[in-house]
Design an enzyme around this catalytic site. Structure first.
Site, mmCIF file in Angstrom:
data_model
loop_
_atom_site.group_PDB
_atom_site.id
_atom_site.type_symbol
_atom_site.label_atom_id
_atom_site.label_comp_id
_atom_site.label_asym_id
_atom_site.label_seq_id
_atom_site.Cartn_x
_atom_site.Cartn_y
_atom_site.Cartn_z
ATOM 1 N N ARG A 197 18.299 56.455 -0.939
ATOM 2 C CA ARG A 197 18.138 55.418 0.097
ATOM 3 C C ARG A 197 16.651 55.170 0.372
ATOM 4 O O ARG A 197 16.244 54.055 0.679
ATOM 5 C CB ARG A 197 18.845 55.833 1.385
ATOM 6 C CG ARG A 197 20.357 55.859 1.249
ATOM 7 C CD ARG A 197 21.044 54.568 1.665
ATOM 8 N NE ARG A 197 22.339 54.450 1.016
ATOM 9 C CZ ARG A 197 23.100 53.377 1.021
ATOM 10 N NH1 ARG A 197 22.695 52.291 1.636
ATOM 11 N NH2 ARG A 197 24.256 53.345 0.414
ATOM 12 N N ASN A 254 13.160 47.493 -1.303
ATOM 13 C CA ASN A 254 13.756 46.324 -0.655
ATOM 14 C C ASN A 254 13.120 45.904 0.665
ATOM 15 O O ASN A 254 13.234 44.742 1.062
ATOM 16 C CB ASN A 254 15.253 46.555 -0.423
ATOM 17 C CG ASN A 254 16.038 46.517 -1.724
ATOM 18 O OD1 ASN A 254 15.528 46.078 -2.748
ATOM 19 N ND2 ASN A 254 17.284 46.960 -1.691
ATOM 20 N N ILE A 296 22.477 41.645 2.736
ATOM 21 C CA ILE A 296 23.327 42.610 2.038
ATOM 22 C C ILE A 296 22.461 43.643 1.314
ATOM 23 O O ILE A 296 22.959 44.627 0.783
ATOM 24 C CB ILE A 296 24.272 41.862 1.062
ATOM 25 C CG1 ILE A 296 25.515 42.702 0.753
ATOM 26 C CG2 ILE A 296 23.545 41.390 -0.176
ATOM 27 C CD1 ILE A 296 26.652 41.923 0.114
ATOM 28 N N SER A 297 21.119 43.427 1.324
ATOM 29 C CA SER A 297 20.188 44.343 0.648
ATOM 30 C C SER A 297 20.146 45.684 1.365
ATOM 31 O O SER A 297 19.896 45.730 2.566
ATOM 32 C CB SER A 297 18.780 43.744 0.621
ATOM 33 O OG SER A 297 18.801 42.465 0.052
ATOM 34 N N ASP A 333 32.472 48.046 2.694
ATOM 35 C CA ASP A 333 33.139 49.233 3.253
ATOM 36 C C ASP A 333 34.578 48.908 3.664
ATOM 37 O O ASP A 333 35.484 49.726 3.493
ATOM 38 C CB ASP A 333 32.365 49.767 4.467
ATOM 39 C CG ASP A 333 30.952 50.190 4.109
ATOM 40 O OD1 ASP A 333 30.758 50.687 2.988
ATOM 41 O OD2 ASP A 333 30.046 50.005 4.942
ATOM 42 N N ARG A 384 36.747 48.453 0.500
ATOM 43 C CA ARG A 384 37.066 49.767 -0.069
ATOM 44 C C ARG A 384 38.124 50.483 0.761
ATOM 45 O O ARG A 384 39.084 51.039 0.218
ATOM 46 C CB ARG A 384 35.799 50.618 -0.157
ATOM 47 C CG ARG A 384 34.876 50.185 -1.283
ATOM 48 C CD ARG A 384 33.505 50.813 -1.167
ATOM 49 N NE ARG A 384 32.714 50.593 -2.390
ATOM 50 C CZ ARG A 384 31.401 50.731 -2.453
ATOM 51 N NH1 ARG A 384 30.716 51.084 -1.373
ATOM 52 N NH2 ARG A 384 30.760 50.528 -3.594
ATOM 53 N N HIS A 419 26.052 51.383 7.417
ATOM 54 C CA HIS A 419 26.429 51.054 6.033
ATOM 55 C C HIS A 419 25.861 52.081 5.055
ATOM 56 O O HIS A 419 25.381 51.736 3.984
ATOM 57 C CB HIS A 419 25.921 49.638 5.711
ATOM 58 C CG HIS A 419 26.410 49.090 4.401
ATOM 59 N ND1 HIS A 419 27.747 49.067 4.043
ATOM 60 C CD2 HIS A 419 25.734 48.538 3.362
ATOM 61 C CE1 HIS A 419 27.863 48.523 2.835
ATOM 62 N NE2 HIS A 419 26.655 48.194 2.406
ATOM 63 N N MET A 442 30.480 44.289 -4.723
ATOM 64 C CA MET A 442 29.463 43.866 -3.750
ATOM 65 C C MET A 442 29.439 42.335 -3.656
ATOM 66 O O MET A 442 29.368 41.765 -2.564
ATOM 67 C CB MET A 442 28.094 44.393 -4.185
ATOM 68 C CG MET A 442 26.961 44.017 -3.271
ATOM 69 S SD MET A 442 27.039 44.871 -1.703
ATOM 70 C CE MET A 442 26.150 46.375 -2.095
#
Length: 231
Positions: free
Chosen positions: A3, A10, A33-34, A66, A69, A93, A144
Site C-alpha cells: 500500500r 498514485n 478508484i485509485s 468490496d 466480492r 477500502h 475493478m
C-alpha cells in the site's frame, strides 16, 4: 506492491488530476478508484479545499469492488444468484478497514461464527488472493472495471432523476470518529442526497469497526499531510 508503494505512485497522480478538476470542472462528480482510496480521497478533498471549491457531497471513494466480492462469496456459499445478493460493506477500502455487514445482507443469510470469520477474512483479503492467483503478473483488473462502472452508472442514474439509488462509498462522514468512512448513501442529482449510516449491527461487526479506526485515521492523515505539502 505494498500500500505504501501504491501511495508513493498514485498520490501525486491523484493530486495532479484532481487539481485540474478543481480548476476546470469544480462542480463535477469526482469518483476516485485509485488506491489506496483511504488516502486518495482525503488528498482529493484537500486539493478541492485549496482551490476553494470543496463540496463533500460530490467526492466519492469507489469501494464497490468490496461489495461485488462480498455478494459473490455469499452467493457461492449459499447457492444464490450473486446479482440478487446485496451485502453492505462499510469502513474503508483496505484490509481490516473493509467491514462487510453480513447481518444486513439481502436476502437474509446466516453463517456459523467460524465460517463468518473465514468469509469476512476472504472479503478483506480478496485483492491479495487475486495478486497471488496471477503470480505477480498484476492485480484485479476486470472486476475493478466492473465495480467502477457499476458505481458510475448508479451515480449517473441518480443525477438523471432516478429515485432510491443506494451505493456504499468512502466519503467525508460524521458516522464514526473517523473523518471519512464508507456507508450506504442515497444518491441524487447533487451527489450525496443522504448518508444512510451504519444501521443496526452485531457485536462482531461493532468490534471490526472499532479495530479499523486507528488504521483508517492514519491513512487519512497520510493523505491530508501529502496534499498540504503538494505543490
Amino acid at each position: 506492491m505494498t500500500r505504501d508503494d501504491l501511495f508513493n505512485t498514485n498520490a501525486s497522480i491523484v493530486a495532479t488530476l484532481t487539481s485540474a478538476c478543481a480548476k476546470h470542472c469544480p462542480e463535477a462528480m469526482i469518483c476516485v478508484i485509485s488506491n489506496p482510496v483511504n488516502s486518495t480521497i482525503p488528498i482529493t478533498s484537500e486539493v478541492f479545499k485549496k482551490h476553494g471549491v470543496y463540496n463533500p457531497n460530490r467526492i466519492f471513494g469507489v469501494t464497490t469492488l468490496d461489495i461485488v466480492r462480498a455478494n459473490t462469496f455469499v452467493a457461492e456459499l449459499k447457492g444464490l444468484d450473486p446479482a440478487r445478493v446485496s451485502v453492505p460493506v462499510i469502513g474503508g477500502h483496505a484490509g481490516k478497514t473493509i467491514i462487510p455487514l453480513i447481518s444486513q445482507c439481502t436476502p437474509k443469510v446466516d453463517f456459523p461464527q467460524d465460517q463468518l470469520e473465514k468469509l469476512t477474512g476472504r472479503i478483506q483479503e480478496a485483492g491479495t488472493e487475486v495478486v497471488k492467483a496471477k503470480a505477480g503478473a498484476g492485480s484485479a483488473t476486470l472486476s475493478m472495471a466492473y465495480a467502477g462502472a457499476r458505481f458510475v452508472f448508479s451515480l449517473v442514474d441518480a443525477m438523471n432523476g432516478k429515485e432510491g439509488v443506494i451505493e456504499c462509498s468512502f466519503v467525508r462522514s460524521e458516522e464514526t470518529e473517523s473523518p471519512y468512512f464508507s456507508t450506504p448513501l442515497l444518491l441524487g442529482k447533487n451527489g450525496i442526497e443522504k448518508n444512510l449510516g451504519i444501521g443496526k449491527i452485531t457485536p462482531f461487526e461493532e468490534k471490526m469497526v472499532a479495530e479499523a479506526m486507528s488504521e483508517l485515521k492514519a491513512s487519512i492523515k497520510k493523505g491530508e499531510d501529502f496534499a498540504k505539502n503538494f505543490k
